[in-house]
Design a protein around this motif. Structure first.
Motif, PDB file in Angstrom:
ATOM      1  N   GLU A  21     -10.089  21.056 -20.763  1.00 36.94           N
ATOM      2  CA  GLU A  21      -9.217  20.629 -22.217  1.00 36.94           C
ATOM      3  C   GLU A  21      -7.820  19.770 -21.473  1.00 36.94           C
ATOM      4  OE1 GLU A  21      -8.248  23.395 -25.447  1.00 36.94           O
ATOM      5  OE2 GLU A  21      -9.772  24.725 -24.612  1.00 36.94           O
ATOM      6  N   GLU A  22      -8.305  18.512 -21.746  1.00 39.81           N
ATOM      7  CA  GLU A  22      -6.977  17.778 -20.986  1.00 39.81           C
ATOM      8  C   GLU A  22      -5.569  18.126 -21.301  1.00 39.81           C
ATOM      9  OE1 GLU A  22      -7.162  13.678 -22.408  1.00 39.81           O
ATOM     10  OE2 GLU A  22      -7.243  12.952 -20.407  1.00 39.81           O
ATOM     11  N   ASP A  23      -5.389  18.415 -22.670  1.00 41.83           N
ATOM     12  CA  ASP A  23      -4.056  19.094 -22.815  1.00 41.83           C
ATOM     13  C   ASP A  23      -3.411  20.281 -22.105  1.00 41.83           C
ATOM     14  OD1 ASP A  23      -3.728  17.163 -24.978  1.00 41.83           O
ATOM     15  OD2 ASP A  23      -4.096  18.554 -26.529  1.00 41.83           O
ATOM     16  N   ILE A  24      -4.394  21.258 -21.712  1.00 43.01           N
ATOM     17  CA  ILE A  24      -4.211  22.186 -20.754  1.00 43.01           C
ATOM     18  C   ILE A  24      -3.909  21.695 -19.313  1.00 43.01           C
ATOM     19  CG2 ILE A  24      -5.104  24.248 -19.673  1.00 43.01           C
ATOM     20  CD1 ILE A  24      -6.514  24.824 -22.147  1.00 43.01           C
ATOM     21  N   GLU A  52       1.247  24.211 -10.109  1.00 46.57           N
ATOM     22  CA  GLU A  52       0.168  24.870 -10.438  1.00 46.57           C
ATOM     23  C   GLU A  52      -0.963  23.666 -10.114  1.00 46.57           C
ATOM     24  OE1 GLU A  52       1.333  27.298 -14.401  1.00 46.57           O
ATOM     25  OE2 GLU A  52       1.541  25.225 -14.655  1.00 46.57           O
ATOM     26  N   ASP A  53      -0.662  22.541 -10.352  1.00 44.14           N
ATOM     27  CA  ASP A  53      -1.957  21.493 -10.346  1.00 44.14           C
ATOM     28  C   ASP A  53      -2.012  21.391  -8.610  1.00 44.14           C
ATOM     29  OD1 ASP A  53      -3.473  19.601 -11.540  1.00 44.14           O
ATOM     30  OD2 ASP A  53      -2.359  18.233  -9.837  1.00 44.14           O
ATOM     31  N   ALA A 104      -1.815  24.012  -6.512  1.00 42.09           N
ATOM     32  CA  ALA A 104      -2.358  25.225  -6.036  1.00 42.09           C
ATOM     33  C   ALA A 104      -3.716  25.000  -6.257  1.00 42.09           C
ATOM     34  CB  ALA A 104      -1.939  26.291  -6.467  1.00 42.09           C
ATOM     35  N   LEU A 105      -4.288  24.436  -7.514  1.00 40.17           N
ATOM     36  CA  LEU A 105      -5.568  24.208  -7.693  1.00 40.17           C
ATOM     37  C   LEU A 105      -6.341  23.166  -6.973  1.00 40.17           C
ATOM     38  CD1 LEU A 105      -7.817  24.731 -10.308  1.00 40.17           C
ATOM     39  CD2 LEU A 105      -7.087  22.347 -10.989  1.00 40.17           C
ATOM     40  N   MET A 106      -5.599  22.094  -6.743  1.00 40.00           N
ATOM     41  CA  MET A 106      -6.175  21.103  -5.825  1.00 40.00           C
ATOM     42  C   MET A 106      -6.296  21.702  -4.456  1.00 40.00           C
ATOM     43  SD  MET A 106      -7.051  18.635  -7.689  1.00 40.00           S
ATOM     44  CE  MET A 106      -7.687  17.588  -6.310  1.00 40.00           C
ATOM     45  N   THR A 107      -5.390  22.661  -3.877  1.00 42.50           N
ATOM     46  CA  THR A 107      -5.687  23.343  -2.824  1.00 42.50           C
ATOM     47  C   THR A 107      -7.006  24.031  -2.577  1.00 42.50           C
ATOM     48  OG1 THR A 107      -3.322  23.212  -2.194  1.00 42.50           O
ATOM     49  CG2 THR A 107      -4.791  25.124  -0.979  1.00 42.50           C
ATOM     50  N   ASP A 108      -7.156  24.665  -3.701  1.00 45.20           N
ATOM     51  CA  ASP A 108      -8.491  25.574  -3.773  1.00 45.20           C
ATOM     52  C   ASP A 108      -9.816  24.740  -3.806  1.00 45.20           C
ATOM     53  OD1 ASP A 108      -7.022  27.991  -3.464  1.00 45.20           O
ATOM     54  OD2 ASP A 108      -6.865  28.406  -5.662  1.00 45.20           O
TER      55      ASP A 108
END
Length: 132
Positions: A10-13, A21-22, A24-28
């Motif tokens: 969901e693009e809005d999320i 947060e972004d 951290a996600l990209m690191t994983d």
């Protein structure tokens, strides 16, 4: 065989995530990417820009350019991976690894019937025969 793993969310999320947060996600996700590259299984991967910046070309002749994609879905296609897997089960296992890093995303796994490595992106080096 090559498989496309299409990442939906969901693009809005996604757009509501803070830079931390972004990151951290990209690191994983990059941990999974690095492992797949080392195994020789990952081809091109891309994170797509916002659907608000997209256009759709459709219709006969030269076609008509329309604002944005028009899929009636809750999730939008936000990225893709090309992987070299021996079977659909292996491609699903790779998608599960990506889901570990981004558990709220939805992943579609689809066989690629024709894979033609293209020219490198502007400013990028051409891929070597070993990476294609």
């Amino acid at each position: 065989m090559h498989y496309a793993i299409l990442a939906y969310h969901e693009e809005d999320i996604v757009q509501s995530w803070s830079p931390d947060e972004d990151e951290a996600l990209m690191t994983d996700l990059l941990k999974v990417n690095d492992r797949l590259v080392a195994e020789g299984k990952l081809g091109p991967a891309a994170r797509l820009g916002a659907t608000a910046d997209a256009v759709t070309l459709r219709g006969p002749g030269k076609g008509v350019v329309l604002d944005g994609p028009f899929a009636e879905t809750k999730e939008q296609l936000l990225g893709l991976y090309v992987v070299d897997a021996q079977s659909r089960d292996e491609a699903v296992a790779i998608a599960r690894d990506l889901r570990w890093a981004n558990p709220t995303a939805v992943y579609e796994i689809r066989p690629i019937l024709l894979y033609i490595p293209g020219a490198p992106l502007a400013g990028a080096e051409a891929p070597s025969a070993e990476t294609v």
